[in-house]
Design a protein around this motif. Structure first.
Motif, PDB file in Angstrom:
ATOM      1  N   SER A 149       3.309   6.556  -2.024  1.00 35.47           N
ATOM      2  CA  SER A 149       4.093   6.763  -1.031  1.00 35.47           C
ATOM      3  C   SER A 149       5.246   7.274  -1.499  1.00 35.47           C
ATOM      4  CB  SER A 149       4.320   5.349  -0.152  1.00 35.47           C
ATOM      5  OG  SER A 149       4.669   4.499  -0.860  1.00 35.47           O
ATOM      6  N   GLN A 168      12.277   6.569  13.342  1.00 33.06           N
ATOM      7  CA  GLN A 168      11.017   7.179  12.560  1.00 33.06           C
ATOM      8  C   GLN A 168      10.752   6.738  11.302  1.00 33.06           C
ATOM      9  OE1 GLN A 168       8.760   9.232  14.218  1.00 33.06           O
ATOM     10  NE2 GLN A 168       7.635   8.675  12.319  1.00 33.06           N
ATOM     11  N   SER A 224       9.373   3.218  11.541  1.00 37.27           N
ATOM     12  CA  SER A 224       7.908   3.240  12.050  1.00 37.27           C
ATOM     13  C   SER A 224       6.873   3.756  10.928  1.00 37.27           C
ATOM     14  CB  SER A 224       7.935   4.244  13.266  1.00 37.27           C
ATOM     15  OG  SER A 224       6.543   4.524  13.690  1.00 37.27           O
ATOM     16  N   ASP A 225       7.611   4.546  10.124  1.00 40.37           N
ATOM     17  CA  ASP A 225       6.769   4.726   8.765  1.00 40.37           C
ATOM     18  C   ASP A 225       6.390   3.798   8.019  1.00 40.37           C
ATOM     19  OD1 ASP A 225       6.582   7.612   9.956  1.00 40.37           O
ATOM     20  OD2 ASP A 225       8.177   8.428   8.573  1.00 40.37           O
ATOM     21  N   ALA A 239       4.145   1.465   9.529  1.00 38.34           N
ATOM     22  CA  ALA A 239       2.716   1.727   9.593  1.00 38.34           C
ATOM     23  C   ALA A 239       2.150   1.204   8.000  1.00 38.34           C
ATOM     24  CB  ALA A 239       2.515   3.197   9.961  1.00 38.34           C
ATOM     25  N   GLU A 240       3.283   1.599   7.080  1.00 37.55           N
ATOM     26  CA  GLU A 240       2.822   1.263   5.621  1.00 37.55           C
ATOM     27  C   GLU A 240       2.410  -0.164   5.588  1.00 37.55           C
ATOM     28  OE1 GLU A 240       3.884   2.456   1.100  1.00 37.55           O
ATOM     29  OE2 GLU A 240       5.131   3.381   2.991  1.00 37.55           O
ATOM     30  N   LYS A 248       1.506  -2.270   7.562  1.00 37.05           N
ATOM     31  CA  LYS A 248       0.222  -2.654   8.326  1.00 37.05           C
ATOM     32  C   LYS A 248      -0.780  -2.345   7.245  1.00 37.05           C
ATOM     33  CE  LYS A 248      -2.501  -3.695  11.864  1.00 37.05           C
ATOM     34  NZ  LYS A 248      -2.607  -5.144  12.066  1.00 37.05           N
ATOM     35  N   ARG A 249      -0.711  -1.265   6.835  1.00 35.62           N
ATOM     36  CA  ARG A 249      -1.970  -0.681   6.005  1.00 35.62           C
ATOM     37  C   ARG A 249      -2.110  -1.679   4.610  1.00 35.62           C
ATOM     38  NH1 ARG A 249      -2.638   4.958   2.790  1.00 35.62           N
ATOM     39  NH2 ARG A 249      -4.390   4.592   1.698  1.00 35.62           N
TER      40      ARG A 249
END
Length: 283
Positions: A160, A212, A215-216, A219-220, A222-223
């Protein structure tokens, strides 16, 4: 009748020795808790067990990597929350400055706080001594290829990029506006009413941009949480499989030990009887 070779005694002694060896093995397994104490106990089982054990250990290490990444992301999100708060305050100050009833002195006071907010954002995000770090790694300087091993086998890697929030960043946040110009110390003087009007729209774009980025990161996170749950489940199943191969069944082995204890005692008695047989020749 024979006296030179007591075959019966030899036969009893052979069985007796086998039973003693069996008893020793049972006692070794029960005392160690392991069904396989050396390669001779179960060669194929040992090979499979060691492979599974290595998988379990690698999985545990990979889970540690994922937990570190989660901590990294949580730290980044905490700093971004602070940046969100400060950009929001800057927007509030710009709205207050765009007020015809305020004097130039009033706007200069607002500008002073506005500039301090920008300087604090720069302190967090910019330069080699930026405050936004995790274990010495800058969080907001656009580092690429932050790769990690997230599985037990080679090639199971997750990569990432870190967000670029430096004062020199050219990341576009709106039409004709980049992040760097939003926080650069020589840009956005709200001490003028017309400039305050322009700043309001620019700062709203900045808020959207930070949203944003968060948010990114969310999301990471969460993964990474899903990856961590999967690794824990995999480690549990691998360990259970290795346990079935390697660990001793205490109930079964206790029964085996009792059998060998009885056979040893019977063997001792039978060996004494077998040694008496040649004396019959005297009769």
């Amino acid at each position: 009748m024979q006296v030179s070779h007591n075959i019966s005694a030899f036969n009893v002694f052979r069985n007796y020795t086998n039973n003693v060896n069996g008893l020793r093995k049972s006692m070794s397994k029960l005392s160690s808790g392991s069904r396989i104490n050396n390669a001779g106990d179960d060669p194929s089982g040992l090979a499979m067990s060691e492979r599974l054990r290595a998988q379990a250990r690698n999985t545990s290490a990979a889970a540690g990597n994922v937990e570190n990444k989660l901590n990294y992301l949580q730290t980044a999100d905490s700093w971004l929350q602070k940046i969100h708060d400060m950009v929001g305050r800057m927007s509030e100050l710009a709205v207050m400055a765009h007020d015809g009833t305020k004097s130039q002195t009033d706007r200069d006071v607002l500008q002073a706080e506005f500039s301090q907010m920008k300087q604090e954002i720069i302190r967090i995000t910019d330069g080699s001594s930026s405050a936004g770090k995790f274990n010495g790694i800058a969080l907001f300087q656009g580092a690429t290829g932050l790769s990690q091993q997230v599985g037990a086998d080679g090639g199971q890697i997750f990569s990432s990029d870190a967000p670029d929030l430096q004062s020199t960043s050219t990341a576009s946040i709106a039409s004709g506006l980049v992040w760097g110009s939003l926080i650069a110390s020589d840009c956005m003087t709200i001490s003028a009413q017309t400039a305050a009007s322009t700043a309001i729209s620019a700062l709203q774009s900045g808020i959207d941009y930070i949203s944003q980025k968060r948010s990114d990161i969310g999301a990471e996170m969460k993964r990474m949480n899903e990856t961590l749950d999967g690794l824990h489940s995999y480690e549990e199943n691998i360990t259970a499989t290795e346990s079935r191969i390697r660990d001793v069944d205490v109930a079964k082995e206790t029964a085996e030990m009792s059998k060998f204890q009885i056979l040893q005692q019977v063997g001792t008695a039978m060996l004494a009887q077998a040694n008496q047989l040649p004396q019959g020749v005297l009769q």
